[in-house]
Design an enzyme around this catalytic site. Sequence first.
Site, PDB file in Angstrom:
ATOM      1  N   HIS A  15       7.852  -3.892  -4.204  1.00 25.71           N
ATOM      2  CA  HIS A  15       6.623  -3.383  -3.600  1.00 25.71           C
ATOM      3  C   HIS A  15       7.018  -2.482  -2.440  1.00 25.71           C
ATOM      4  O   HIS A  15       7.708  -2.901  -1.512  1.00 25.71           O
ATOM      5  CB  HIS A  15       5.728  -4.519  -3.102  1.00 25.71           C
ATOM      6  CG  HIS A  15       4.439  -4.037  -2.494  1.00 25.71           C
ATOM      7  ND1 HIS A  15       3.293  -3.819  -3.250  1.00 25.71           N
ATOM      8  CD2 HIS A  15       4.132  -3.693  -1.225  1.00 25.71           C
ATOM      9  CE1 HIS A  15       2.331  -3.379  -2.458  1.00 25.71           C
ATOM     10  NE2 HIS A  15       2.808  -3.293  -1.227  1.00 25.71           N
ATOM     11  N   CYS A  16       6.587  -1.221  -2.501  1.00 28.90           N
ATOM     12  CA  CYS A  16       6.972  -0.236  -1.489  1.00 28.90           C
ATOM     13  C   CYS A  16       5.896  -0.171  -0.403  1.00 28.90           C
ATOM     14  O   CYS A  16       4.769   0.268  -0.682  1.00 28.90           O
ATOM     15  CB  CYS A  16       7.155   1.139  -2.144  1.00 28.90           C
ATOM     16  SG  CYS A  16       7.648   2.423  -0.971  1.00 28.90           S
ATOM     17  N   PRO A  17       6.193  -0.606   0.818  1.00 27.33           N
ATOM     18  CA  PRO A  17       5.182  -0.545   1.885  1.00 27.33           C
ATOM     19  C   PRO A  17       4.817   0.885   2.273  1.00 27.33           C
ATOM     20  O   PRO A  17       3.712   1.134   2.744  1.00 27.33           O
ATOM     21  CB  PRO A  17       5.851  -1.289   3.051  1.00 27.33           C
ATOM     22  CG  PRO A  17       7.317  -1.199   2.768  1.00 27.33           C
ATOM     23  CD  PRO A  17       7.461  -1.189   1.276  1.00 27.33           C
ATOM     24  N   GLU A  41       2.410   1.783  -0.321  1.00 29.88           N
ATOM     25  CA  GLU A  41       1.353   0.773  -0.423  1.00 29.88           C
ATOM     26  C   GLU A  41       1.018   0.504  -1.893  1.00 29.88           C
ATOM     27  O   GLU A  41      -0.141   0.357  -2.271  1.00 29.88           O
ATOM     28  CB  GLU A  41       0.091   1.199   0.344  1.00 29.88           C
ATOM     29  CG  GLU A  41       0.301   1.291   1.847  1.00 29.88           C
ATOM     30  CD  GLU A  41      -0.975   1.592   2.596  1.00 29.88           C
ATOM     31  OE1 GLU A  41      -2.025   1.776   1.946  1.00 29.88           O
ATOM     32  OE2 GLU A  41      -0.927   1.643   3.838  1.00 29.88           O
TER      33      GLU A  41
END
Length: 247
Positions: A110-112, A115
Amino acid sequence: HKELLLSVFYGYLSDLQKQEERGELLQPLIFVLLVLCSILLYFKVSLMDPGFVKPEEEVKEGEDKGQGVVILQLPGDIKLRRCGYCLVKQPMRAKHCQQCQHCVRRYDHHCPWLENCVGERNHPLFIVYLSVQLVVLLWGGHVAWSGLYFEQSREWLQHNIFLLVSFLLILIFTIVVLLLLVSHLYLISCNTTTWEFMSHHRISYLRHSQLENPFDQGIILNLWRFFCSRHLTAWENIYFHKSSEPV
């Protein structure tokens, strides 16, 4: 600071004017197009479906619903794991994301920054985005470095502080993006994901397999399947073809 920004801005405009007089606007135009392409790729990757597992997909197993999804007809003694959060049957290599509240096919991470999850659907485009971003950063770093005037003067830092800070920030981001891109390309060439690489000992289908990586089909086939395949892959076919032990 306002005077410094205005001087840099007017200096950039004067440089563009000189390039226009010399008929050398092609490079600035390409750079602007690359920046726009990078922005569009960012929104595309962040807004697209990364490969969410939908409940309706398990209603008619074994049928292609015309959505580019390969639904696997498994033997009767092989059961798909049901997610304890969203209660859908997870295809192999899928994982539930707590941030997105969905199970994602071939979950990578999951890439912050985006998002959004990086999964089987948007992972190739994510690599393209990183590549374009790296080119933009390298080009921007070159422009910032070439704009510095190395002259012995008391006012040198005052006149070059903006470009110097810009170059240092670009250098940091360039190193981060380069390392991220190289690591992803290595994992793709091995047909593994960031999640599988980091949690190999906790993933049942990897822990119980006789092979260290049951999905590895060689660098060429791994890259072709990743970048050129238009359909989602039934990883169970590859897994049980190479490993005789059921999960």
